[in-house]
Design a protein around this motif. Structure first.
Motif, PDB file in Angstrom:
ATOM      1  N   ASP A  26      14.367  48.111   0.817  1.00 21.27           N
ATOM      2  CA  ASP A  26      15.307  49.219   0.896  1.00 21.27           C
ATOM      3  C   ASP A  26      14.778  50.305   1.817  1.00 21.27           C
ATOM      4  O   ASP A  26      13.572  50.580   1.850  1.00 21.27           O
ATOM      5  CB  ASP A  26      15.540  49.794  -0.497  1.00 21.27           C
ATOM      6  N   ALA A  27      15.693  50.945   2.562  1.00 25.31           N
ATOM      7  CA  ALA A  27      15.359  52.079   3.411  1.00 25.31           C
ATOM      8  C   ALA A  27      16.283  53.238   3.067  1.00 25.31           C
ATOM      9  O   ALA A  27      17.510  53.071   3.037  1.00 25.31           O
ATOM     10  CB  ALA A  27      15.495  51.717   4.882  1.00 25.31           C
ATOM     11  N   ALA A 144      16.136  56.746  15.522  1.00 21.76           N
ATOM     12  CA  ALA A 144      17.090  55.943  16.284  1.00 21.76           C
ATOM     13  C   ALA A 144      17.834  54.945  15.411  1.00 21.76           C
ATOM     14  O   ALA A 144      18.996  54.624  15.675  1.00 21.76           O
ATOM     15  CB  ALA A 144      16.369  55.207  17.414  1.00 21.76           C
ATOM     16  N   LYS A 145      17.177  54.440  14.340  1.00 19.09           N
ATOM     17  CA  LYS A 145      17.817  53.416  13.511  1.00 19.09           C
ATOM     18  C   LYS A 145      17.095  53.313  12.183  1.00 19.09           C
ATOM     19  O   LYS A 145      15.860  53.361  12.132  1.00 19.09           O
ATOM     20  CB  LYS A 145      17.794  52.061  14.231  1.00 19.09           C
ATOM     21  N   VAL A 146      17.864  53.181  11.114  1.00 16.97           N
ATOM     22  CA  VAL A 146      17.329  52.934   9.776  1.00 16.97           C
ATOM     23  C   VAL A 146      18.125  51.804   9.160  1.00 16.97           C
ATOM     24  O   VAL A 146      19.357  51.817   9.212  1.00 16.97           O
ATOM     25  CB  VAL A 146      17.440  54.196   8.884  1.00 16.97           C
ATOM     26  N   SER A 153      13.460  48.938   7.747  1.00 20.69           N
ATOM     27  CA  SER A 153      12.780  49.470   8.922  1.00 20.69           C
ATOM     28  C   SER A 153      13.362  50.802   9.357  1.00 20.69           C
ATOM     29  O   SER A 153      14.487  51.167   9.004  1.00 20.69           O
ATOM     30  CB  SER A 153      12.868  48.477  10.087  1.00 20.69           C
ATOM     31  N   VAL A 154      12.573  51.502  10.151  1.00 27.63           N
ATOM     32  CA  VAL A 154      13.027  52.705  10.838  1.00 27.63           C
ATOM     33  C   VAL A 154      12.454  52.663  12.248  1.00 27.63           C
ATOM     34  O   VAL A 154      11.281  52.304  12.451  1.00 27.63           O
ATOM     35  CB  VAL A 154      12.600  53.995  10.111  1.00 27.63           C
ATOM     36  N   THR A 176       8.235  51.553  15.553  1.00 23.06           N
ATOM     37  CA  THR A 176       9.031  50.884  14.530  1.00 23.06           C
ATOM     38  C   THR A 176       8.151  50.594  13.320  1.00 23.06           C
ATOM     39  O   THR A 176       7.142  49.893  13.433  1.00 23.06           O
ATOM     40  CB  THR A 176       9.626  49.566  15.055  1.00 23.06           C
ATOM     41  N   TYR A 177       8.520  51.176  12.185  1.00 25.88           N
ATOM     42  CA  TYR A 177       7.889  50.849  10.909  1.00 25.88           C
ATOM     43  C   TYR A 177       8.790  49.841  10.201  1.00 25.88           C
ATOM     44  O   TYR A 177      10.006  50.066  10.080  1.00 25.88           O
ATOM     45  CB  TYR A 177       7.760  52.086  10.021  1.00 25.88           C
TER      46      TYR A 177
END
Length: 379
Positions: A26-27, A144-146, A153-154, A176-177
Motif C-alpha cells: 500500500d502507498a 511525480a507518481k504514487v 512505490s513513489v 524511485t522508492y
C-alpha cells in the motif's frame, strides 16, 4: 524462509527461489507540513503485508523511517532521524536523505572535465561533501507518481539547473522508492544531463537494527562487507588513490564480526584519521547490471538483518563519528557516535579526480542509473 540465504545478486533470482503468496503493498500520501516559504511537503508511506513499512519525505527525497519486525514479530524503526519536518530543515545531518549531485567528497571542491575546470562549494574543511552544502538533500522534490499494488512505490523528481553548486549541465533526476510484498525496499536513482557532467547519487540512511534509540547503539551489531580492499584516505578524508588489502586489518569484514572490535582501534592510523570508520570499500563484485550484495548488518539480539544491495562498485561505511550529542532525534533521543551506522553504495570518492577509479561521468544520451535495495529479514 530466510531470503538472505538465497543468492542476492538479482531480485529475479530471489523472487524465483521464494514461494510466497502475492499480497498487495500500500502507498498513502499525506502532508508532512510546510517549509518556511509556505510550500507544502508531501510524505508517502509504503506498507508491505509482513510488517515492513517505509516513510518518505519529499524534502530531500528522504527516507524518514523504516519499520522492521524482529524474530518475535515486534516492529521497530531501524533508522536514525527526526520525528518532524522542521528538524530536517533546521538541523540537517543527511539522515536518510538522497545525496547528490555527488555523494561523498571531491578534493578541494574542484574537478576537470574535457579541459574545463569546475569549482564547487567547499563545505568540509576545504573539500566539497555531498553536493557542497546545498545538495539534493536540501531541496523539495516533486512527487511525480504514487501507486499501490504488488509493488507500492513513489517517484520523486528534481531538475538541477546548469551551474547549480558549480556542476555543469541541466540535470533531471528521479528517485524511485519501491516496497514489494516481501518487504524489500528498492531505491533507484536515474538522471540525465544536457551537458557532460559527473553524478554520484546514494541514500544516507543511518541504521540501528536493534531499533532507533536503543541503549547500546549499533556498534555491537555484526557487519559483513564482501570487499578485499578499501581506499585509504588522507587527513582530509580524501582517497590517496591506493587500493589497500583488508586482510589482517580492522577493515576486514569479509566474515561477520562486531563493529565495536575495530572502531576505536588506534593502532590503525586510518581509524585515527577517520575518528572511526569513514571509508569506501571496493566491493569484490565491482559495478554490476543488477544489484549485488554490498553489506549485511545483523542485530544478534532481535535477529533483525539488513542486506544492502547495489549496482555500484563501492560502499562507504561510516560509524557516525561526528554525532556528538548535540542533535536530538526521534522520541527525544540524543544521538552520539555509534548510535547508527551508514552504508552508502556509490562510485568511489573523488572519482572525478582519479582516473584509476570507475568514472562518474554522465553524457547527453547516456543517462546515470543506480539501483540499490534495503532487504530486511530475521535471523
Amino acid at each position: 524462509m530466510d531470503r538472505t540465504m538465497i543468492g542476492v545478486t538479482a531480485l529475479a533470482l530471489s523472487a524465483a527461489a521464494c514461494t510466497i503468496p502475492a499480497h498487495a503493498a500500500d502507498a498513502q500520501q499525506k502532508s508532512a507540513g510546510k517549509l518556511p516559504d509556505g510550500r507544502d511537503v508531501a510524505v508517502i508511506t509504503l506498507t508491505a503485508h509482513n510488517g515492513v513499512s517505509a516513510r518518505i519525505l519529499a524534502y530531500g527525497a528522504t527516507l524518514q523511517s523504516l519499520f522492521a519486525p524482529d524474530r518475535n514479530g515486534h516492529p521497530a524503526d531501524v533508522l536514525l532521524g527526526y520525528d518532524g519536518l522542521a528538524s530536517y530543515v533546521d538541523h540537517p545531518n543527511y539522515f536518510g536523505a538522497t545525496i547528490g549531485r555527488y555523494a561523498n567528497r571531491i578534493a578541494d571542491g574542484t574537478f576537470t572535465l574535457d579541459g574545463h575546470s569546475y569549482h564547487l562549494p567547499q563545505n568540509d574543511h576545504g573539500q566539497s561533501l555531498h553536493g557542497g552544502g546545498h545538495g539534493f538533500d536540501k531541496v523539495l522534490w516533486q512527487v511525480a507518481k504514487v501507486q499501490s499494488g504488488p509493488v507500492a512505490s513513489v517517484v520523486l523528481r528534481h531538475v538541477s539547473a546548469d551551474g547549480d553548486a558549480g556542476y555543469p549541465g541541466t540535470l533531471t533526476a528521479t528517485v524511485t522508492y519501491s516496497l514489494d510484498e516481501h518487504g524489500d525496499l528498492g531505491i533507484t536513482f536515474d538522471a540525465s544531463s544536457d551537458k557532460p557532467t559527473v553524478v554520484n547519487m546514494t541514500n544516507h540512511a543511518f541504521f540501528n537494527m536493534a531499533g532507533e534509540g536503543s541503549a547500546d547503539g549499533a556498534l555491537n551489531e555484526l557487519l559483513t562487507i564482501p570487499a578485499s580492499a578499501y581506499t585509504p584516505v588522507d587527513s582530509h578524508l580524501i582517497p590517496t588513490g591506493e587500493m589497500r588489502g583488508v586482510a589482517g586489518t580492522v577493515f576486514d569484514f569479509r566474515k561477520p564480526h562486531p563493529i565495536a572490535t575495530g572502531v576505536r582501534d588506534g593502532h590503525d592510523p586510518q581509524i585515527v584519521i577517520g575518528r572511526g570508520y569513514d571509508h569506501n570499500f571496493a566491493l569484490d563484485k565491482g559495478a554490476t547490471p543488477v544489484p549485488g550484495l554490498a553489506a549485511r548488518l545483523t542485530d544478534p539480539v532481535s535477529g533483525r538483518t539488513l542486506d544492502v544491495l547495489t549496482t555500484e562498485p563501492g560502499v562507504q561505511f561510516y560509524t557516525g563519528n561526528f554525532l556528538d550529542g548535540t542533535l536530538v532525534g526521534k522520541q527525544g533521543h540524543v544521538y552520539r557516535m555509534g548510535d547508527g551506522v551508514a552504508l552508502e553504495p556509490q562510485k568511489f570518492p573523488d572519482a572525478p579526480n582519479r582516473s584509476a577509479f570507475l568514472s562518474a561521468r554522465v553524457d547527453p544520451g547516456k543517462p546515470y542509473h543506480h539501483a540499490m535495495i534495503f532487504r530486511l529479514s530475521v535471523r
